[in-house]
Motif scaffolding. Sequence first.
Motif: not given
Length: 252
Positions: A210-215
């Motif tokens: 995940r990164w900045q709310g994205k999975w």
Amino acid sequence: MQLHRAVLLLSTFFVFVRSSPLVLDNDNEQVPIVVPNLPDGPVYEDGELPPLRDTDGWIDPRLNGGRFLDFTTKRLGEPLNIIISALSDPYILEEDGFRDYANSIGFAGECLGLHYGNLHDADLGDGLGRKPEHLLIRQHYFPIFGTCWESVRGGHHFRAWRQNGTIANSGAWFIGASKEKDSSKNHKIDDDGYNIGRDYFVEKAIAGSRWQGKWWKADVEWHTGLMPRGRRGVNHGIAIDGRVAVLTVKRL
């Protein structure tokens, strides 16, 4: 004595005629000569197979004169051992999105935005010929200066090219991943470093990230035969197992 010799010669001739592939059988038909099938194209060595057709989400570079080794020197290259299929999340098929995805699995851009080392070219068979790497991404050990530590300490890194030319515009990312030694060893690739670097990337991708709310989470399909096994043509003389991981990365 002469009669005996004549009989022997006649017998030998009869045996020879019966064993010849051109002999006529009892039905007065000619027996064909069996000739082994010869390859129509190049002779493939060390496990490499002919180019694949009808692949989903990427196009085999070899169909249009490309290859699965980049061009590190005039005659040596490093393996393009990972493909991010164009069936993946469209966001990561663009450069900014791909950088975010790389961050999610523990990589980031180069230390302070400065490039170290030579640029590599690759021919993805997309009509653009040999083109320089779009991205060089290094292992991000810790926030802010994590990739600077990789430049000193060594670790995992990868180069990436997009297949986006006019004759093979798949949009897939082709990646050359490896693990390198520290700066005192001039960043030479580790023993078995190409296979290790590929497997590290794949392990991170299929585990989910995940990164900045994205999975994201990836599925992997392994291919053999896209490039030769062993050391032939490989930079640093480091053997490779010839396997390529095709990842389809889905947004969760």
